[in-house]
Write a protein that holds these residues in place. Structure first.
Motif, PDB file in Angstrom:
ATOM      1  N   LEU A   1      45.235  37.721  29.126  1.00 33.17           N
ATOM      2  CA  LEU A   1      44.788  36.544  30.111  1.00 33.17           C
ATOM      3  C   LEU A   1      45.353  36.713  31.605  1.00 33.17           C
ATOM      4  CD1 LEU A   1      45.628  33.634  27.265  1.00 33.17           C
ATOM      5  CD2 LEU A   1      43.182  34.403  28.211  1.00 33.17           C
ATOM      6  N   THR A   2      45.952  37.986  31.688  1.00 32.62           N
ATOM      7  CA  THR A   2      46.496  38.107  33.145  1.00 32.62           C
ATOM      8  C   THR A   2      45.943  39.409  33.566  1.00 32.62           C
ATOM      9  OG1 THR A   2      48.363  39.214  32.344  1.00 32.62           O
ATOM     10  CG2 THR A   2      48.705  36.645  32.483  1.00 32.62           C
ATOM     11  N   ASN A   3      45.828  39.399  34.890  1.00 25.43           N
ATOM     12  CA  ASN A   3      45.440  40.478  35.504  1.00 25.43           C
ATOM     13  C   ASN A   3      46.361  41.149  36.392  1.00 25.43           C
ATOM     14  OD1 ASN A   3      42.412  40.941  34.791  1.00 25.43           O
ATOM     15  ND2 ASN A   3      42.743  38.597  35.023  1.00 25.43           N
ATOM     16  N   PRO A   4      46.205  42.419  36.760  1.00 25.03           N
ATOM     17  CA  PRO A   4      47.081  43.036  37.767  1.00 25.03           C
ATOM     18  C   PRO A   4      46.679  42.670  39.129  1.00 25.03           C
ATOM     19  CG  PRO A   4      45.783  44.831  36.680  1.00 25.03           C
ATOM     20  CD  PRO A   4      45.530  43.554  36.002  1.00 25.03           C
ATOM     21  N   THR A   5      47.409  42.914  40.260  1.00 22.73           N
ATOM     22  CA  THR A   5      47.097  42.535  41.622  1.00 22.73           C
ATOM     23  C   THR A   5      45.819  42.796  42.168  1.00 22.73           C
ATOM     24  OG1 THR A   5      49.578  42.760  41.876  1.00 22.73           O
ATOM     25  CG2 THR A   5      48.217  42.443  43.838  1.00 22.73           C
ATOM     26  N   SER A   6      45.165  41.985  42.453  1.00 24.25           N
ATOM     27  CA  SER A   6      44.291  42.017  43.339  1.00 24.25           C
ATOM     28  C   SER A   6      43.838  40.726  44.043  1.00 24.25           C
ATOM     29  CB  SER A   6      42.929  42.533  42.476  1.00 24.25           C
ATOM     30  OG  SER A   6      41.761  42.605  43.623  1.00 24.25           O
ATOM     31  N   GLN A   7      43.435  40.640  45.180  1.00 23.01           N
ATOM     32  CA  GLN A   7      42.992  39.341  45.976  1.00 23.01           C
ATOM     33  C   GLN A   7      42.033  39.559  47.071  1.00 23.01           C
ATOM     34  OE1 GLN A   7      46.635  38.206  48.809  1.00 23.01           O
ATOM     35  NE2 GLN A   7      47.259  38.199  46.608  1.00 23.01           N
ATOM     36  N   VAL A   8      41.229  38.282  47.160  1.00 19.98           N
ATOM     37  CA  VAL A   8      40.238  38.463  48.423  1.00 19.98           C
ATOM     38  C   VAL A   8      40.593  37.477  49.323  1.00 19.98           C
ATOM     39  CG1 VAL A   8      37.636  37.900  48.674  1.00 19.98           C
ATOM     40  CG2 VAL A   8      38.268  39.271  46.536  1.00 19.98           C
ATOM     41  N   LEU A   9      40.499  37.978  50.630  1.00 22.23           N
ATOM     42  CA  LEU A   9      40.677  37.147  51.673  1.00 22.23           C
ATOM     43  C   LEU A   9      39.429  36.771  52.462  1.00 22.23           C
ATOM     44  CD1 LEU A   9      42.841  35.608  53.368  1.00 22.23           C
ATOM     45  CD2 LEU A   9      42.950  37.411  54.815  1.00 22.23           C
ATOM     46  N   GLU A  10      39.052  35.636  52.671  1.00 21.98           N
ATOM     47  CA  GLU A  10      37.635  35.408  53.396  1.00 21.98           C
ATOM     48  C   GLU A  10      38.027  34.795  54.699  1.00 21.98           C
ATOM     49  OE1 GLU A  10      35.010  33.033  51.067  1.00 21.98           O
ATOM     50  OE2 GLU A  10      33.399  33.129  52.511  1.00 21.98           O
ATOM     51  N   VAL A  11      37.748  35.370  55.689  1.00 22.04           N
ATOM     52  CA  VAL A  11      37.917  35.250  57.118  1.00 22.04           C
ATOM     53  C   VAL A  11      36.906  35.703  57.990  1.00 22.04           C
ATOM     54  CG1 VAL A  11      39.427  37.245  57.135  1.00 22.04           C
ATOM     55  CG2 VAL A  11      39.613  35.335  58.799  1.00 22.04           C
ATOM     56  N   LYS A  12      36.458  34.865  58.691  1.00 24.97           N
ATOM     57  CA  LYS A  12      35.322  35.133  60.017  1.00 24.97           C
ATOM     58  C   LYS A  12      34.245  36.093  59.334  1.00 24.97           C
ATOM     59  CE  LYS A  12      37.600  33.073  63.553  1.00 24.97           C
ATOM     60  NZ  LYS A  12      37.164  31.977  64.227  1.00 24.97           N
ATOM     61  N   ASN A  13      33.723  35.555  58.212  1.00 21.45           N
ATOM     62  CA  ASN A  13      32.676  36.246  57.660  1.00 21.45           C
ATOM     63  C   ASN A  13      32.976  37.563  57.053  1.00 21.45           C
ATOM     64  OD1 ASN A  13      30.470  34.420  57.911  1.00 21.45           O
ATOM     65  ND2 ASN A  13      30.209  35.176  60.186  1.00 21.45           N
ATOM     66  N   HIS A  14      34.358  37.889  56.989  1.00 21.63           N
ATOM     67  CA  HIS A  14      34.762  39.316  56.468  1.00 21.63           C
ATOM     68  C   HIS A  14      35.245  38.791  54.736  1.00 21.63           C
ATOM     69  CE1 HIS A  14      34.655  41.971  59.413  1.00 21.63           C
ATOM     70  NE2 HIS A  14      35.301  41.389  60.244  1.00 21.63           N
ATOM     71  N   MET A  15      34.948  39.691  53.909  1.00 23.22           N
ATOM     72  CA  MET A  15      35.663  39.471  52.705  1.00 23.22           C
ATOM     73  C   MET A  15      36.298  40.816  52.445  1.00 23.22           C
ATOM     74  SD  MET A  15      34.950  37.077  50.317  1.00 23.22           S
ATOM     75  CE  MET A  15      33.657  36.090  49.784  1.00 23.22           C
ATOM     76  N   PHE A  16      37.857  40.462  52.660  1.00 22.96           N
ATOM     77  CA  PHE A  16      38.674  41.636  52.798  1.00 22.96           C
ATOM     78  C   PHE A  16      39.248  41.551  51.271  1.00 22.96           C
ATOM     79  CE2 PHE A  16      39.477  40.922  57.285  1.00 22.96           C
ATOM     80  CZ  PHE A  16      38.616  41.974  57.747  1.00 22.96           C
TER      81      PHE A  16
END
Lengths: 302, 302
Positions: free
Chosen positions: B16-31
């Protein structure tokens, strides 16, 4: 033997399907076969104790068959593993795993032994007093092996009523189980067959993925109790199977029929099809005993 | 900016838990920031289009932050990607990924650009007309960077009523938005401030994981709108935090307070604790605006 499918879909991990990995439980072993991304989560989900895995067999170095291995090897360390771990796989696997561990400055604190494979012939890669494991050279885009797991023929079973009838001393029991005849004090020979039953039939399992249709494997897997053979495509995509060196469901069934196996399990399905039942329907035109692998499904064969 | 947490737990992937990852949406970017094992499944689960990811930032080369990367890079190929993919991470990342792809004889059919990092100072790693990304050198067991995402100050906003009142020709609008004053035909100077509003305040986000308590980062992340700071341990395990070069919730809160950030998000929790609420309770003793990351949770900040 008990086979648990952790993942049996081709290409990429998805929300509900996992790439190739399975666990074969036999004679107190838990052999892990292939290790696609997410395998350690699948092991947890199916409550398979990490500490019982001491031997991992990797068919080939495409990501969907081994990208879960670096994480599993690392997790073993975090769990405080001390026992040796043996990894059998194509040449190059040692360098890949050790490089990833070194980059993280996190070498294992348990012995990690690699058994690198490069032969084009079937070879014995593991043996103990109850089991052998041989490679099955396959035909894929890169160097690939299947694996044949065979129980050894066990000792004969003592016929308790018979040995009591002949009043044979217990000291001879082990020799009798190994097949020896008995000579009584008056010189009478009691043949072993009168004192024992045949040992249980040894069970065998062959894992064949990924591969193009390769009839040359038939003699190696002849009459196995269970054959897992990849079936990435249906008949309508035979051209794709040929191009990508995969098999169709019908090709898998022809191999099963030619090898007179007891049961065929299909897997490694392309996710392009609406239902995996289609694979069973096509294979069943050629071979009777077809089953479908699916993530989380178990099969027992004796 | 919108931040989606794909995984925020320490060490190993679990059911039920995942290691680190995230998505930052900013000015049409998906970092994409970090890429632990299972990230591609998390991306699918949260319906984030793979094709929108063109830049991946990797903090360090421990497995729980990058073992999902080889699989993701391979999946991009299977999906027929053609667009360039940029990967920013510690020196060694290029060799690791390329080696794994070469073993599988499966090089990408899209341009894959590595931007390897080795500086101990904060440096600019990405810039376009709207965004900059700088590294934040952290203090962990191996070479590690956080990342600071900053919107650039935009153009001034036209005060439509004012420009109409002064009957200014539309040809001058772009110059006005860039901050110029206007001289009318009779030589009167209309100051820019009378014709425009201030541009929207640029937003900033700092990702800091993994790291020991490191007050030297405070000037770099001063007054960011949102700081994600790892909090692997609670106060009772301060000795473990020191030994493993991680932070406690209170240490994360001290950094947030010293840097006068707007909001602190905690993550990278050790799974030894019964509830992640405990991290919030401890951090809140030092800093008011504390939130808890959790897998699948999103945060918007402007």
């Amino acid at each position: 033997m008990k086979l648990t499918i952790l993942g049996c879909y081709a290409a990429t991990p998805r929300t509900l399907t996992n790439p190739t990995s399975q666990v074969l439980e036999v004679k107190n072993h838990m052999f892990l076969i292939d290790c696609g991304e997410g395998t350690q989560v699948q092991l947890r989900k199916h409550k398979i104790k990490f500490s019982r895995i001491n031997h991992i067999f990797i068919s080939h170095l495409h990501g969907d068959h081994f990208f879960g291995l670096p994480g599993l090897v690392s997790t073993f360390r975090l769990l405080g593993r001390e026992k040796e771990l043996n990894i059998y796989g194509p040449k190059g696997i040692k360098e890949a795993i050790t490089m990833l561990l070194k980059l993280g400055d996190s070498w294992t604190n348990y012995p990690l032994r690699f058994h690198e494979l490069s032969s084009g012939e079937s070879e014995l890669v593991y043996e103990d007093d109850k089991i052998t494991v041989h490679t099955i050279p396959l035909d894929h885009r890169i160097y690939t092996n299947g694996f044949l797991f065979k129980e050894k023929l066990g000792e004969r079973k003592l016929n308790i009523e018979a040995v009591r009838y002949y009043e044979i001393d217990k000291a001879y029991y082990n020799n009798i189980k190994r097949g020896r005849d008995i000579v009584t004090e008056i010189g009478e020979i009691i043949p072993n067959k009168a004192l024992t039953f045949d040992p249980p039939k040894p069970t065998s399992y062959a894992f064949c993925s990924d591969t193009a249709y390769k009839p040359e494997i038939v003699p190696i897997i002849k009459q196995v109790d269970c054959l897992y053979h990849e079936a990435t495509f249906l008949e309508s995509e035979t051209h794709l199977a040929k191009k990508t060196k995969h098999s169709t469901a019908i090709q898998a069934a022809i191999i099963a029929k030619e090898a007179s196996v007891n049961k065929l399990i299909l897997g490694h399905y392309s996710t392009r099809y609406p239902s995996i039942q289609l694979f069973k329907e096509e294979a069943s035109q050629v071979f009777d005993q077809v089953e479908l692998a699916d993530d989380g499904k178990s099969f027992e064969f004796i």
